[in-house]
Design a protein around this motif. Structure first.
Motif, PDB file in Angstrom:
ATOM      1  N   ASN A  54       0.475  -0.883  -0.346  1.00  0.00           N
ATOM      2  CA  ASN A  54      -0.040  -0.141  -0.225  1.00  0.00           C
ATOM      3  C   ASN A  54       1.073   1.238   0.043  1.00  0.00           C
ATOM      4  OD1 ASN A  54      -1.050   1.711   1.153  1.00  0.00           O
ATOM      5  ND2 ASN A  54      -2.637   0.760   2.022  1.00  0.00           N
ATOM      6  N   GLU A 114       0.253   4.347   0.618  1.00  0.00           N
ATOM      7  CA  GLU A 114      -0.184   5.337   1.040  1.00  0.00           C
ATOM      8  C   GLU A 114       0.547   4.904   2.681  1.00  0.00           C
ATOM      9  OE1 GLU A 114      -3.772   7.832   3.402  1.00  0.00           O
ATOM     10  OE2 GLU A 114      -3.768   6.642   1.138  1.00  0.00           O
ATOM     11  N   PRO A 173       0.015  12.588   3.783  1.00  0.00           N
ATOM     12  CA  PRO A 173      -1.419  11.327   3.588  1.00  0.00           C
ATOM     13  C   PRO A 173      -1.507  12.109   2.450  1.00  0.00           C
ATOM     14  CG  PRO A 173      -1.342  11.974   6.311  1.00  0.00           C
ATOM     15  CD  PRO A 173      -0.125  12.619   5.984  1.00  0.00           C
ATOM     16  N   ASN A 174      -2.394  11.551   1.734  1.00  0.00           N
ATOM     17  CA  ASN A 174      -2.034  11.563   0.445  1.00  0.00           C
ATOM     18  C   ASN A 174      -1.877  12.618  -0.518  1.00  0.00           C
ATOM     19  OD1 ASN A 174      -5.613  10.717   0.677  1.00  0.00           O
ATOM     20  ND2 ASN A 174      -5.920  12.007   2.980  1.00  0.00           N
ATOM     21  N   SER A 175      -0.486  13.043  -0.104  1.00  0.00           N
ATOM     22  CA  SER A 175       0.368  13.796  -1.245  1.00  0.00           C
ATOM     23  C   SER A 175       0.458  12.667  -2.655  1.00  0.00           C
ATOM     24  CB  SER A 175       1.422  14.415   0.063  1.00  0.00           C
ATOM     25  OG  SER A 175       2.540  12.607  -0.011  1.00  0.00           O
ATOM     26  N   SER A 176       0.894  13.058  -3.138  1.00  0.00           N
ATOM     27  CA  SER A 176       1.989  12.180  -4.531  1.00  0.00           C
ATOM     28  C   SER A 176       3.324  12.695  -4.632  1.00  0.00           C
ATOM     29  CB  SER A 176       1.066  12.519  -5.610  1.00  0.00           C
ATOM     30  OG  SER A 176      -0.646  12.259  -4.841  1.00  0.00           O
TER      31      SER A 176
END
Length: 92
Positions: free
Chosen positions: A32, A34, A69-72
């Motif tokens: 995963n 994330e 979290p939720n960064s790319s």
């Protein structure tokens, strides 16, 4: 008797290289992305975000954003952070 609690902070328990290695390995094996990003962020926090920022030539603010979290983040950023943590990325 009043019970007080505090928010769990994983980084407080990542206090030796073996623990860090096993933590990152387990996060990677989960598959995963994330979860892996959160794990890398926790290790960076445990090692000292200022020190990791210095080693990667990124500002602390950008480092926090990249590891949020939720960064790319770019692969290059992750590679720099992982290497600053004293680890290597490898395909086996």
């Amino acid at each position: 008797m009043k019970i007080t609690t505090k928010k769990w902070d994983t980084s407080e328990y990542l206090d030796n290289p073996e623990m860090i290695h096993e933590y990152l390995k387990a996060a990677f094996e989960e598959g995963n992305s994330e979860l892996l990003m959160v794990a890398i962020g926790n290790v960076a926090k445990a090692k000292g975000m200022s020190e990791i920022a210095r080693k990667t030539n990124l500002s602390r603010q950008n480092l926090y954003k990249a590891l949020a979290p939720n960064s790319s983040p770019k692969f290059e950023t992750i590679k720099k952070v992982v290497e600053a943590l004293g680890c290597k990325l490898a395909v086996v």
